[in-house]
Enzyme design. Structure first.
Site, mmCIF file in Angstrom:
data_model
loop_
_atom_site.group_PDB
_atom_site.id
_atom_site.type_symbol
_atom_site.label_atom_id
_atom_site.label_comp_id
_atom_site.label_asym_id
_atom_site.label_seq_id
_atom_site.Cartn_x
_atom_site.Cartn_y
_atom_site.Cartn_z
ATOM 1 C CB THR A 1 38.858 -94.996 50.360
ATOM 2 O OG1 THR A 1 37.600 -95.215 50.978
ATOM 3 C CG2 THR A 1 39.903 -95.884 51.014
ATOM 4 C CE1 TYR B 1 30.864 -90.817 47.138
ATOM 5 C CE2 TYR B 1 32.933 -89.854 46.411
ATOM 6 C CZ TYR B 1 32.225 -90.590 47.314
ATOM 7 O OH TYR B 1 32.867 -91.134 48.415
ATOM 8 C CE LYS C 1 31.411 -94.504 45.991
ATOM 9 N NZ LYS C 1 31.410 -93.831 47.305
#
Length: 300
Positions: free
Chosen positions: A51, A139, A167
């Site tokens: 994001t 990630y 994550k």
């Protein structure tokens, strides 16, 4: 036994990184976004995640973003900084930049044009994890990197010094409990398991996940925090009640992609006039009207 770094538990808010058409970060707008998160007292801030459009920014602009964030946050919340990039040496440099600027933790995605093997991904993480003393989260974001971590690879990486968390994307079939159990069995007791994919993350927390890495919390930290706390406490009824107000926004995320939606929402809220980095285009007027209606349901 080492404890789980607090950056990787609870609610981690991932804001936009507003920038102009040339990719220069608008640090004033970034600090306005961060101030809202600090005021809400989420558990951490995730800077320069997907994001935060980390892959669209130069090393210099990433450094400016981290410095502005550290200045704004002032140690009030742990700051996780994304350091993903194509080359291992560049990722090492970004990790060192983040540490020097005052970051508390790192987030690394295995970004690559050429698809990576598991051994290549392991060596990449090994080098970046060794570059600083900061805790690092894996990630796992196959929708953007086209690399999916096996549970065995996550277990192997968890054995590296500083690799402290993962994550995860949403599991197929929504089997959070099963996936979390398998990951717990493959990793140390202090290893944190978190999820992204906002519309299902409350269910992940109810199933025992440690962290919600949240796009929506970057704009609406207070209602996202209330939802997080209900889910962590195991209150399924209250979680469902609070989640209802997010449903129109979740549907827009699925339809248009969360990045486009949060840019439009931030514009509507007067926080920034920045647009997504090209070639990503801003949404049209009909979608913006739908976003305006959806965010009106969120009391922040």
């Amino acid at each position: 036994m080492p404890t789980t770094p607090p950056a990787f538990t609870g609610l981690s808010a991932f804001p936009l990184t507003p920038a102009d058409e040339a990719g220069r970060v608008d640090t004033d707008a970034l600090q306005r976004l961060l101030s809202r998160v600090v005021e809400a007292k989420t558990n951490s801030i995730g800077l320069l995640g997907s994001t935060g459009t980390y892959m669209y920014l130069s090393r210099e602009e990433r450094r400016r973003a981290v410095e502005a964030a550290v200045e704004c946050v002032g140690g009030k919340l742990p700051l996780i900084v994304g350091v993903g990039t194509l080359r291992t040496d560049d990722a090492v440099a970004l990790a060192r930049d983040a540490a020097a600027a005052g970051a508390h933790a790192l987030l690394l995605a295995p970004v690559s044009y050429t698809p990576l093997t598991e051994e290549e991904a392991f060596r990449h993480f090994e080098a970046v994890a060794a570059a600083t003393d900061l805790p690092l989260s894996i990630y796992n974001n196959p929708s953007t990197t086209h690399f999916s971590f096996s549970e065995a690879l996550i277990g192997r990486l968890a054995g590296l010094a500083n690799v402290s968390a993962v994550k995860m994307p949403l599991p197929k079939g929504g089997d959070f409990s099963g996936e979390i159990a398998r990951l717990r069995a493959a990793t140390p007791a202090n290893f944190a398991i978190g999820y992204s994919g906002d519309w299902e993350c409350p269910h992940a927390l109810l199933a025992g996940a440690d962290c919600w890495y949240s796009v929506v919390a970057g704009l609406f930290p207070k209602p996202a925090l209330a939802l997080t706390r209900a889910a962590i406490s195991g209150n399924a009824e209250e979680t469902a009640r609070l989640d209802t107000s997010f449903h129109p926004l979740w549907q827009l995320f699925k339809t248009h992609g969360s990045l486009r939606v949060v840019y439009a929402a931030a514009n509507l809220m007067g926080i920034t006039k920045a647009q997504p980095p090209r070639p990503v285009l801003p949404l049209g007027s009909e979608a913006v009207r739908d976003i305006e209606a959806a965010i009106s349901l969120l009391k922040d």
